[in-house]
Design a protein around this motif. Structure first.
Motif, PDB file in Angstrom:
ATOM      1  N   TYR A 113      20.849  21.808  -1.030  1.00 14.50           N
ATOM      2  CA  TYR A 113      21.324  22.888  -1.901  1.00 14.50           C
ATOM      3  C   TYR A 113      21.230  22.471  -3.369  1.00 14.50           C
ATOM      4  N   LEU A 114      20.649  23.332  -4.175  1.00 17.98           N
ATOM      5  CA  LEU A 114      20.690  23.112  -5.614  1.00 17.98           C
ATOM      6  C   LEU A 114      22.121  23.327  -6.098  1.00 17.98           C
ATOM      7  N   PRO A 115      22.615  22.471  -6.984  1.00 15.52           N
ATOM      8  CA  PRO A 115      23.997  22.619  -7.448  1.00 15.52           C
ATOM      9  C   PRO A 115      24.138  23.772  -8.434  1.00 15.52           C
ATOM     10  N   ARG A 116      25.364  24.122  -8.744  1.00 19.00           N
ATOM     11  CA  ARG A 116      25.638  25.188  -9.715  1.00 19.00           C
ATOM     12  C   ARG A 116      25.054  24.858 -11.089  1.00 19.00           C
ATOM     13  N   SER A 117      24.981  23.570 -11.388  1.00 19.05           N
ATOM     14  CA  SER A 117      24.418  23.180 -12.682  1.00 19.05           C
ATOM     15  C   SER A 117      22.934  23.524 -12.785  1.00 19.05           C
ATOM     16  N   ALA A 118      22.258  23.695 -11.636  1.00 16.85           N
ATOM     17  CA  ALA A 118      20.826  24.018 -11.658  1.00 16.85           C
ATOM     18  C   ALA A 118      20.573  25.402 -12.251  1.00 16.85           C
ATOM     19  N   TRP A 119      21.578  26.278 -12.171  1.00 17.15           N
ATOM     20  CA  TRP A 119      21.408  27.600 -12.794  1.00 17.15           C
ATOM     21  C   TRP A 119      22.393  27.816 -13.945  1.00 17.15           C
ATOM     22  N   ASN A 120      22.994  26.692 -14.401  1.00 21.88           N
ATOM     23  CA  ASN A 120      23.896  26.726 -15.560  1.00 21.88           C
ATOM     24  C   ASN A 120      25.044  27.711 -15.346  1.00 21.88           C
ATOM     25  N   ALA A 121      25.668  27.566 -14.176  1.00 22.08           N
ATOM     26  CA  ALA A 121      26.754  28.479 -13.828  1.00 22.08           C
ATOM     27  C   ALA A 121      27.989  28.270 -14.701  1.00 22.08           C
ATOM     28  N   VAL A 124      14.776  32.627 -11.209  1.00 23.30           N
ATOM     29  CA  VAL A 124      15.924  32.726 -10.294  1.00 23.30           C
ATOM     30  C   VAL A 124      17.200  32.282 -10.999  1.00 23.30           C
ATOM     31  N   ALA A 125      17.131  31.155 -11.708  1.00 22.29           N
ATOM     32  CA  ALA A 125      18.317  30.665 -12.415  1.00 22.29           C
ATOM     33  C   ALA A 125      18.811  31.689 -13.436  1.00 22.29           C
ATOM     34  N   SER A 126      17.895  32.304 -14.164  1.00 23.01           N
ATOM     35  CA  SER A 126      18.275  33.321 -15.153  1.00 23.01           C
ATOM     36  C   SER A 126      18.927  34.525 -14.479  1.00 23.01           C
ATOM     37  N   ALA A 127      18.343  34.957 -13.335  1.00 23.60           N
ATOM     38  CA  ALA A 127      18.907  36.106 -12.627  1.00 23.60           C
ATOM     39  C   ALA A 127      20.310  35.796 -12.114  1.00 23.60           C
ATOM     40  N   LEU A 128      20.510  34.596 -11.595  1.00 21.97           N
ATOM     41  CA  LEU A 128      21.841  34.231 -11.091  1.00 21.97           C
ATOM     42  C   LEU A 128      22.871  34.237 -12.208  1.00 21.97           C
ATOM     43  N   ARG A 129      22.507  33.735 -13.384  1.00 18.77           N
ATOM     44  CA  ARG A 129      23.447  33.764 -14.511  1.00 18.77           C
ATOM     45  C   ARG A 129      23.773  35.205 -14.906  1.00 18.77           C
ATOM     46  N   GLY A 130      22.761  36.071 -14.902  1.00 18.94           N
ATOM     47  CA  GLY A 130      23.000  37.473 -15.245  1.00 18.94           C
ATOM     48  C   GLY A 130      23.937  38.148 -14.250  1.00 18.94           C
ATOM     49  N   TRP A 131      23.722  37.883 -12.951  1.00 13.74           N
ATOM     50  CA  TRP A 131      24.596  38.497 -11.947  1.00 13.74           C
ATOM     51  C   TRP A 131      26.012  37.926 -12.023  1.00 13.74           C
ATOM     52  N   GLN A 132      26.126  36.640 -12.333  1.00 16.78           N
ATOM     53  CA  GLN A 132      27.461  36.077 -12.503  1.00 16.78           C
ATOM     54  C   GLN A 132      28.175  36.735 -13.691  1.00 16.78           C
ATOM     55  N   ASP A 133      27.470  36.909 -14.790  1.00 17.38           N
ATOM     56  CA  ASP A 133      28.090  37.561 -15.952  1.00 17.38           C
ATOM     57  C   ASP A 133      28.549  38.975 -15.591  1.00 17.38           C
ATOM     58  N   TYR A 134      27.728  39.695 -14.871  1.00 13.85           N
ATOM     59  CA  TYR A 134      28.092  41.061 -14.498  1.00 13.85           C
ATOM     60  C   TYR A 134      29.319  41.067 -13.596  1.00 13.85           C
ATOM     61  N   HIS A 135      29.326  40.176 -12.612  1.00 15.26           N
ATOM     62  CA  HIS A 135      30.457  40.147 -11.672  1.00 15.26           C
ATOM     63  C   HIS A 135      31.762  39.730 -12.363  1.00 15.26           C
TER      64      HIS A 135
END
Length: 290
Positions: free
Chosen positions: A4-12, A49-60
């Motif tokens: 598993y890539l860690p949360r840091s991989a997508w700058n969560a 993918v990392a950019s999309a995950l950050r965007g969805w986290q911001d929205y949520h």
């Protein structure tokens, strides 16, 4: 086990509190999700993918007011698994509190109309296997549309069909080949089989021809030696009955050695041709007909 890539991989961002861990005895299975953005622009590269995950986290977190991105794990088309909340933390993606307590949440990074890749399906099977090791009773694999109280199209028709076919189930025996790939493999096997059959036929024909020629030559040599031996024996018999004066002037014919029947004649057989590649099968067939 999946890497598993860690949360840091997508700058969560760090979560704002959260609902805590799932209760092992309550978990019934995992729910499959997709982003449902309505876009057909694929999200395949690691950076995308990392950019999309950050965007969805911001929205949520910022728009919906949730503690974190809603899902536990995301799987992309390259087969990468991304840690979101993590498999032990209760998700906020399935619907109401009851459903979130009974199911995990896996996000497939698919866009509208996109089919899950073989890599995505294989990794998802691995994630679900890991999920089941944590929650032994959580064996169900459900589309989001089957558990959410309100209607939803999530996770889209292609993923829903893959769930129905068991393609996300650990141990699934399907090889994840498309019909075109299956036909390509079939064609290759048939071509390889034909090439091998032709190669075998040509080698046997060549070897048989060599054996026949060697046998014919051996027979001729044997007959020649036998005839010479018979002639020598006849001459010796004649000289034995000749007057002594003639025997003194002549010499008995030297009798050649007869071939040893216990020794096989030495044969010179041709070397084998190299086995042809499958693409050369058609050319080999044409040569065989000449």
């Amino acid at each position: 086990m999946v890497e598993y890539l860690p949360r840091s991989a997508w700058n969560a961002r760090p979560p704002n509190g959260g609902p805590g861990n799932l209760t092992v005895s309550r978990v019934e299975g995992a729910v499959i999700h997709w982003p449902g953005t309505g876009s057909t622009s694929v999200i395949h590269s690691k950076a995308a993918v990392a950019s999309a995950l950050r965007g969805w986290q911001d929205y949520h977190m910022d728009t919906r007011g949730w503690s974190d991105i809603a899902y536990q794990v995301a799987v992309d088309q390259a087969g990468r698994a991304w840690t979101l909340r993590g498999l032990r933390t209760q998700s906020g993606a399935n619907g109401d509190t009851d459903v979130n307590e009974r199911y995990g949440a896996i996000l497939l990074i698919l866009v509208t109309g996109e089919q899950p890749s073989a890599a995505m399906k294989a990794t998802t099977r691995g994630v679900i296997a890991d999920f089941r090791r944590i929650y032994p009773r959580g064996t169900a694999i459900r589309p989001h549309s089957a558990v959410r109280p309100e209607p939803t199209d999530c996770p889209g028709d292609p993923a829903r069909a893959a769930i129905a076919r068991g393609e996300f189930t650990p141990g699934h025996s399907e090889d994840d080949m498309t019909p075109a790939q299956m036909q390509e493999l079939k064609n290759f096997i048939e071509a390889r089989t034909q090439a091998y059959a032709l190669w075998t036929h040509r080698q046997l024909r060549k070897d048989l021809s060599a054996v026949v020629k060697a046998y014919a030559l051996d027979i001729k040599n044997y007959e020649r030696q036998t005839d010479a031996a018979d002639a020598a024996r006849a001459a010796a018999a004649v000289w034995a009955t000749a007057p002594p004066s003639l025997q003194a002037d002549g010499a008995a014919a030297e009798q050649p050695a007869a071939p040893d029947p216990n020794v096989d004649p030495e044969l010179s057989l041709p070397d084998l041709d190299p086995f042809p590649d499958a693409p050369a099968a058609a050319e080999a067939e044409a040569d065989a007909g000449k």
